[in-house]
Design a protein around this motif. Structure first.
Motif, PDB file in Angstrom:
ATOM      1  N   MET A   1       0.846  -1.193   0.000  1.00 39.16           N
ATOM      2  CA  MET A   1       0.000   0.000   0.000  1.00 39.16           C
ATOM      3  C   MET A   1       0.881   1.243   0.000  1.00 39.16           C
ATOM      4  SD  MET A   1      -2.881  -1.541   0.143  1.00 39.16           S
ATOM      5  CE  MET A   1      -3.993  -0.187   0.447  1.00 39.16           C
ATOM      6  N   ALA A   2       0.462   2.244  -0.773  1.00 40.89           N
ATOM      7  CA  ALA A   2       1.236   3.485  -0.824  1.00 40.89           C
ATOM      8  C   ALA A   2       0.490   4.560  -0.053  1.00 40.89           C
ATOM      9  CB  ALA A   2       1.442   3.915  -2.276  1.00 40.89           C
ATOM     10  N   HIS A   3       1.177   5.228   0.880  1.00 37.09           N
ATOM     11  CA  HIS A   3       0.595   6.310   1.658  1.00 37.09           C
ATOM     12  C   HIS A   3       1.272   7.620   1.257  1.00 37.09           C
ATOM     13  CE1 HIS A   3      -0.616   2.871   4.069  1.00 37.09           C
ATOM     14  NE2 HIS A   3      -1.424   3.649   4.769  1.00 37.09           N
ATOM     15  N   SER A 232      -3.332   4.086  -1.612  1.00 38.89           N
ATOM     16  CA  SER A 232      -3.596   3.486  -2.921  1.00 38.89           C
ATOM     17  C   SER A 232      -3.067   2.059  -2.953  1.00 38.89           C
ATOM     18  CB  SER A 232      -2.947   4.310  -4.036  1.00 38.89           C
ATOM     19  OG  SER A 232      -1.538   4.329  -3.897  1.00 38.89           O
ATOM     20  N   LEU A 233      -3.458   1.328  -3.965  1.00 39.55           N
ATOM     21  CA  LEU A 233      -2.972  -0.034  -4.172  1.00 39.55           C
ATOM     22  C   LEU A 233      -1.719   0.041  -5.023  1.00 39.55           C
ATOM     23  CD1 LEU A 233      -6.373  -1.752  -5.076  1.00 39.55           C
ATOM     24  CD2 LEU A 233      -5.176  -1.871  -2.884  1.00 39.55           C
ATOM     25  N   GLN A 234      -0.627  -0.450  -4.532  1.00 42.05           N
ATOM     26  CA  GLN A 234       0.629  -0.388  -5.262  1.00 42.05           C
ATOM     27  C   GLN A 234       0.577  -1.265  -6.507  1.00 42.05           C
ATOM     28  OE1 GLN A 234       3.666  -1.385  -2.357  1.00 42.05           O
ATOM     29  NE2 GLN A 234       4.075   0.774  -1.985  1.00 42.05           N
ATOM     30  N   GLY A 235       0.872  -0.635  -7.650  1.00 38.33           N
ATOM     31  CA  GLY A 235       0.948  -1.372  -8.901  1.00 38.33           C
ATOM     32  C   GLY A 235      -0.377  -1.774  -9.488  1.00 38.33           C
ATOM     33  N   GLU A 236      -1.478  -1.286  -8.955  1.00 36.57           N
ATOM     34  CA  GLU A 236      -2.804  -1.680  -9.443  1.00 36.57           C
ATOM     35  C   GLU A 236      -3.768  -0.507  -9.341  1.00 36.57           C
ATOM     36  OE1 GLU A 236      -6.410  -4.829  -8.370  1.00 36.57           O
ATOM     37  OE2 GLU A 236      -4.468  -4.963  -7.364  1.00 36.57           O
ATOM     38  N   MET A 237      -4.167   0.018 -10.483  1.00 33.60           N
ATOM     39  CA  MET A 237      -5.135   1.119 -10.538  1.00 33.60           C
ATOM     40  C   MET A 237      -4.770   2.231  -9.561  1.00 33.60           C
ATOM     41  SD  MET A 237      -8.770  -0.867 -11.182  1.00 33.60           S
ATOM     42  CE  MET A 237      -9.561   0.637 -11.764  1.00 33.60           C
ATOM     43  N   ARG A 278      -8.904  -2.954   2.545  1.00 31.38           N
ATOM     44  CA  ARG A 278      -7.749  -2.436   3.267  1.00 31.38           C
ATOM     45  C   ARG A 278      -8.157  -1.313   4.224  1.00 31.38           C
ATOM     46  NH1 ARG A 278      -3.331  -3.551   5.875  1.00 31.38           N
ATOM     47  NH2 ARG A 278      -1.845  -1.826   5.936  1.00 31.38           N
ATOM     48  N   MET A 279      -9.002  -0.409   3.750  1.00 27.55           N
ATOM     49  CA  MET A 279      -9.429   0.702   4.593  1.00 27.55           C
ATOM     50  C   MET A 279     -10.262   0.198   5.779  1.00 27.55           C
ATOM     51  SD  MET A 279      -7.849   3.069   3.157  1.00 27.55           S
ATOM     52  CE  MET A 279      -8.425   4.422   4.197  1.00 27.55           C
TER      53      MET A 279
END
Length: 306
Positions: A1-3, A232-237, A278-279
């Protein structure tokens, strides 16, 4: 996950004059939705089967849209915003639900097939209660197996009526967390990529398909700006990011057109269900509503008591 973190309050953008406060739905809303569903399904999205199902729904919605547009034209005089659900629209919507059930039965599980085929035997009062619960965001009162059909009929009815009015959208004097056109919940926020609205944020209604402006860099639910972050989802949308508020513990997905010009808010929300999971794991509740994805006791994590 990217923050990522956003600018602090003293550095936030200021709303400028000349903004288009409300954008009405396009006449090809459901056709574009169908195309987006099929594209993401072909790309191997984890919800490919359901996206194909929604694509079929969207195609039928586009076919039926004109009858609802005409209904809007007939009711064009004396319009008050936000629009109110009327009995005339309900009759048409109930007819669409029955058609959807008959034509889509082959695409669902055996259990759902039976429910879809029994729809014509249900009473209009049953559908009336379903509509009332769905509009109120009361997922436990909605028949989850047939909820996508009820939601699809509501979407076609609302969008058609708005298009049929053929007039300027309502003027707004203050920001709203619900759609100023129909009172629906936002499914997501859009960061616009071009034209006079470039860089501005619009919340997109999951029912009628209208969008309304709201200032960026603050929570779209509580208005707070002290503790906002993005996930966000890393590497996906990665053009879809959950805007999370540490104050009210809610989130809403923001979608960036510059990164994905072909995005469609409702579809891209479905296709990033992993981000909702995830959230939820991090203790956030979704402040928006995707009418085509109702989950057991909540609405994709949506808290109707907000």
């Amino acid at each position: 996950m990217a923050h990522s973190r956003i600018l602090q309050p003293g550095e936030l953008e200021e709303a400028r004059g000349g903004i288009e406060e409300c954008l009405l739905p396009r006449a090809d809303l459901f056709a574009r939705r169908e195309q987006r569903c099929r594209r993401l399904a072909r790309q191997g999205n984890v919800l490919a089967a359901y996206l194909d199902f929604v694509a079929h729904i969207s195609a039928l919605q586009q076919e039926e849209l004109q009858s609802f547009v005409q209904d809007g034209r007939d009711a064009a005089s004396g319009v008050a915003w936000p629009l109110v659900w009327e009995s005339r629209a309900q009759v048409q919507a109930w007819a669409l639900v029955r058609r959807l059930g008959a034509e889509l039965a082959a695409l669902v599980t055996p259990e759902q097939q039976e429910l879809f085929r029994l729809l014509p035997q249900e009473e209009p009062t049953w559908f009336s209660e379903q509509v009332k619960s769905l509009l109120a965001g009361e997922a436990p009162s909605v028949s989850l197996a047939t909820a996508p059909l009820t939601a699809a009929a509501l979407q076609a009815a609302w969008s058609g009526r708005v298009l049929g009015l053929a007039q300027k959208p309502p003027a707004r004097h203050e920001e709203s967390r619900v759609c100023p056109v129909c009172g629906g919940q936002p499914v997501a926020g859009l960061i616009m990529a071009a034209g006079v609205n470039k860089g501005l944020r619009y919340l997109h209604c999951g029912l009628c398909g209208s969008s309304w402006h709201t200032v960026r860099s603050k929570c779209s639910h509580c208005g707070g700006s002290r503790d906002i972050s993005y996930v966000s989802l890393q590497g996906e949308m990665e053009h879809v990011r959950a805007e999370a508020c540490g104050d009210c513990r809610s989130y809403l997905k923001m979608m960036y057109q510059q990164e994905e010009p072909e995005l469609e808010p409702l579809v891209d929300d479905l296709a990033t269900l992993a981000l909702d999971w995830r959230m939820a794991e991090e203790g956030y509740l979704k402040s928006g509503l995707n009418p085509l994805l109702l989950l057991d006791a909540g609405v994709s994590g949506y808290n109707s008591s907000f």
